[in-house]
Design a protein around this motif. Sequence first.
Motif, PDB file in Angstrom:
ATOM      1  N   LEU A  23      -5.962   3.241   6.250  1.00 40.89           N
ATOM      2  CA  LEU A  23      -6.035   2.674   7.594  1.00 40.89           C
ATOM      3  C   LEU A  23      -6.541   1.232   7.563  1.00 40.89           C
ATOM      4  O   LEU A  23      -6.051   0.365   8.289  1.00 40.89           O
ATOM      5  CB  LEU A  23      -6.940   3.540   8.474  1.00 40.89           C
ATOM      6  N   LEU A  24      -7.539   0.971   6.707  1.00 44.41           N
ATOM      7  CA  LEU A  24      -8.124  -0.367   6.636  1.00 44.41           C
ATOM      8  C   LEU A  24      -7.112  -1.392   6.132  1.00 44.41           C
ATOM      9  O   LEU A  24      -6.928  -2.454   6.748  1.00 44.41           O
ATOM     10  CB  LEU A  24      -9.338  -0.338   5.695  1.00 44.41           C
ATOM     11  N   PHE A  25      -6.440  -1.077   5.022  1.00 42.05           N
ATOM     12  CA  PHE A  25      -5.559  -2.068   4.404  1.00 42.05           C
ATOM     13  C   PHE A  25      -4.194  -2.166   5.068  1.00 42.05           C
ATOM     14  O   PHE A  25      -3.378  -3.000   4.663  1.00 42.05           O
ATOM     15  CB  PHE A  25      -5.409  -1.775   2.912  1.00 42.05           C
ATOM     16  N   SER A  26      -3.945  -1.353   6.071  1.00 47.55           N
ATOM     17  CA  SER A  26      -2.678  -1.471   6.808  1.00 47.55           C
ATOM     18  C   SER A  26      -2.879  -2.091   8.184  1.00 47.55           C
ATOM     19  O   SER A  26      -1.987  -2.062   9.019  1.00 47.55           O
ATOM     20  CB  SER A  26      -2.021  -0.088   6.950  1.00 47.55           C
ATOM     21  N   THR A  27      -4.067  -2.652   8.422  1.00 42.64           N
ATOM     22  CA  THR A  27      -4.305  -3.314   9.704  1.00 42.64           C
ATOM     23  C   THR A  27      -3.475  -4.592   9.787  1.00 42.64           C
ATOM     24  O   THR A  27      -3.078  -5.185   8.763  1.00 42.64           O
ATOM     25  CB  THR A  27      -5.791  -3.676   9.874  1.00 42.64           C
ATOM     26  N   ARG A  28      -3.230  -5.043  10.984  1.00 47.69           N
ATOM     27  CA  ARG A  28      -2.371  -6.212  11.203  1.00 47.69           C
ATOM     28  C   ARG A  28      -2.935  -7.469  10.544  1.00 47.69           C
ATOM     29  O   ARG A  28      -2.193  -8.239   9.907  1.00 47.69           O
ATOM     30  CB  ARG A  28      -2.198  -6.434  12.710  1.00 47.69           C
ATOM     31  N   ALA A  29      -4.236  -7.674  10.679  1.00 45.07           N
ATOM     32  CA  ALA A  29      -4.854  -8.890  10.137  1.00 45.07           C
ATOM     33  C   ALA A  29      -4.699  -8.956   8.624  1.00 45.07           C
ATOM     34  O   ALA A  29      -4.348  -9.999   8.055  1.00 45.07           O
ATOM     35  CB  ALA A  29      -6.328  -8.945  10.521  1.00 45.07           C
ATOM     36  N   ILE A  30      -4.961  -7.827   7.953  1.00 46.82           N
ATOM     37  CA  ILE A  30      -4.843  -7.811   6.500  1.00 46.82           C
ATOM     38  C   ILE A  30      -3.380  -7.948   6.083  1.00 46.82           C
ATOM     39  O   ILE A  30      -3.057  -8.629   5.102  1.00 46.82           O
ATOM     40  CB  ILE A  30      -5.473  -6.528   5.928  1.00 46.82           C
ATOM     41  N   GLY A  31      -2.476  -7.311   6.844  1.00 52.08           N
ATOM     42  CA  GLY A  31      -1.058  -7.427   6.546  1.00 52.08           C
ATOM     43  C   GLY A  31      -0.568  -8.867   6.647  1.00 52.08           C
ATOM     44  O   GLY A  31       0.222  -9.330   5.816  1.00 52.08           O
ATOM     45  N   GLU A  32      -1.033  -9.583   7.649  1.00 52.49           N
ATOM     46  CA  GLU A  32      -0.640 -10.988   7.800  1.00 52.49           C
ATOM     47  C   GLU A  32      -1.191 -11.838   6.655  1.00 52.49           C
ATOM     48  O   GLU A  32      -0.510 -12.742   6.154  1.00 52.49           O
ATOM     49  CB  GLU A  32      -1.126 -11.517   9.149  1.00 52.49           C
ATOM     50  N   GLY A  33      -2.408 -11.531   6.235  1.00 52.09           N
ATOM     51  CA  GLY A  33      -2.978 -12.251   5.103  1.00 52.09           C
ATOM     52  C   GLY A  33      -2.184 -11.995   3.831  1.00 52.09           C
ATOM     53  O   GLY A  33      -1.950 -12.916   3.037  1.00 52.09           O
ATOM     54  N   TYR A  34      -1.744 -10.751   3.669  1.00 56.92           N
ATOM     55  CA  TYR A  34      -0.925 -10.421   2.500  1.00 56.92           C
ATOM     56  C   TYR A  34       0.387 -11.187   2.519  1.00 56.92           C
ATOM     57  O   TYR A  34       0.821 -11.724   1.490  1.00 56.92           O
ATOM     58  CB  TYR A  34      -0.656  -8.917   2.466  1.00 56.92           C
ATOM     59  N   ARG A  35       1.025 -11.259   3.673  1.00 58.52           N
ATOM     60  CA  ARG A  35       2.316 -11.954   3.750  1.00 58.52           C
ATOM     61  C   ARG A  35       2.181 -13.442   3.431  1.00 58.52           C
ATOM     62  O   ARG A  35       3.088 -14.039   2.852  1.00 58.52           O
ATOM     63  CB  ARG A  35       2.939 -11.733   5.130  1.00 58.52           C
ATOM     64  N   ARG A  36       1.055 -14.026   3.800  1.00 59.28           N
ATOM     65  CA  ARG A  36       0.846 -15.437   3.506  1.00 59.28           C
ATOM     66  C   ARG A  36       0.589 -15.670   2.017  1.00 59.28           C
ATOM     67  O   ARG A  36       0.982 -16.690   1.460  1.00 59.28           O
ATOM     68  CB  ARG A  36      -0.337 -15.980   4.321  1.00 59.28           C
ATOM     69  N   LEU A  37      -0.096 -14.730   1.403  1.00 57.96           N
ATOM     70  CA  LEU A  37      -0.515 -14.894   0.005  1.00 57.96           C
ATOM     71  C   LEU A  37       0.085 -13.821  -0.893  1.00 57.96           C
ATOM     72  O   LEU A  37      -0.538 -13.418  -1.882  1.00 57.96           O
ATOM     73  CB  LEU A  37      -2.048 -14.859  -0.086  1.00 57.96           C
TER      74      LEU A  37
END
Length: 206
Positions: free
Chosen positions: A167-181
């Motif tokens: 649940l934590l690592f599938s949050t929107r904020a973390i997902g957006e950070g992943y897409r950037r990096l």
Amino acid sequence: MTPGLGLVVLGWLVAGGSPGPATLTIAGTGMAEGRGAALAVALGIVAGSASWGLAAALGMSALMLTHVWIVETVRYAGALYLLWLAVKSLRAGLAPAGVKPFRTATGTARRLFLRGYLIHLTNPKAILSWGAVFAIALPPTASLASVFALFAVLITASTCLFLGYALLFSTRAIGEGYRRLRGWFELSFALLFGGAALKLLTARLQ
């Protein structure tokens, strides 16, 4: 819950929640493929842990320690699987911007579950950890009911832990950070999976 059992559960959660193949797989899947995929992988990891826990409860940990070839077979299978995950992450990390990376191709729920299941099933430390916690937390005269009661407590704790990571690592904020990096994340996963494979090959399991 007695204070002694509380300490056992706390230690179990700290060990299970520390960075390793299981948590890396959940984190990577959650960031790259979303919540449903991460939950499927997490449930597979829990099922793998439960399989080894039941095996240890039935005495297989002692059997494996007396038949070294079983431990070694699982060890090499696990190392190969981790190396395969490292290669997938490396390919994803080196993929040009705008190209859909190989590692993030969404699979079926069954395939995602199997991905998580294999993480634990190919880890010989899992059954040895279960055997150790049974030996530490229970007296030699403990009944089979007590063994399975402890198993139920620990696998419930593991379920909450791994689903929480999903649940934590599938949050929107973390997902957006992943897409950037994405590239840096994937190269980091490749390094960590490769390191885990090397550690598994060189660790003393007995």
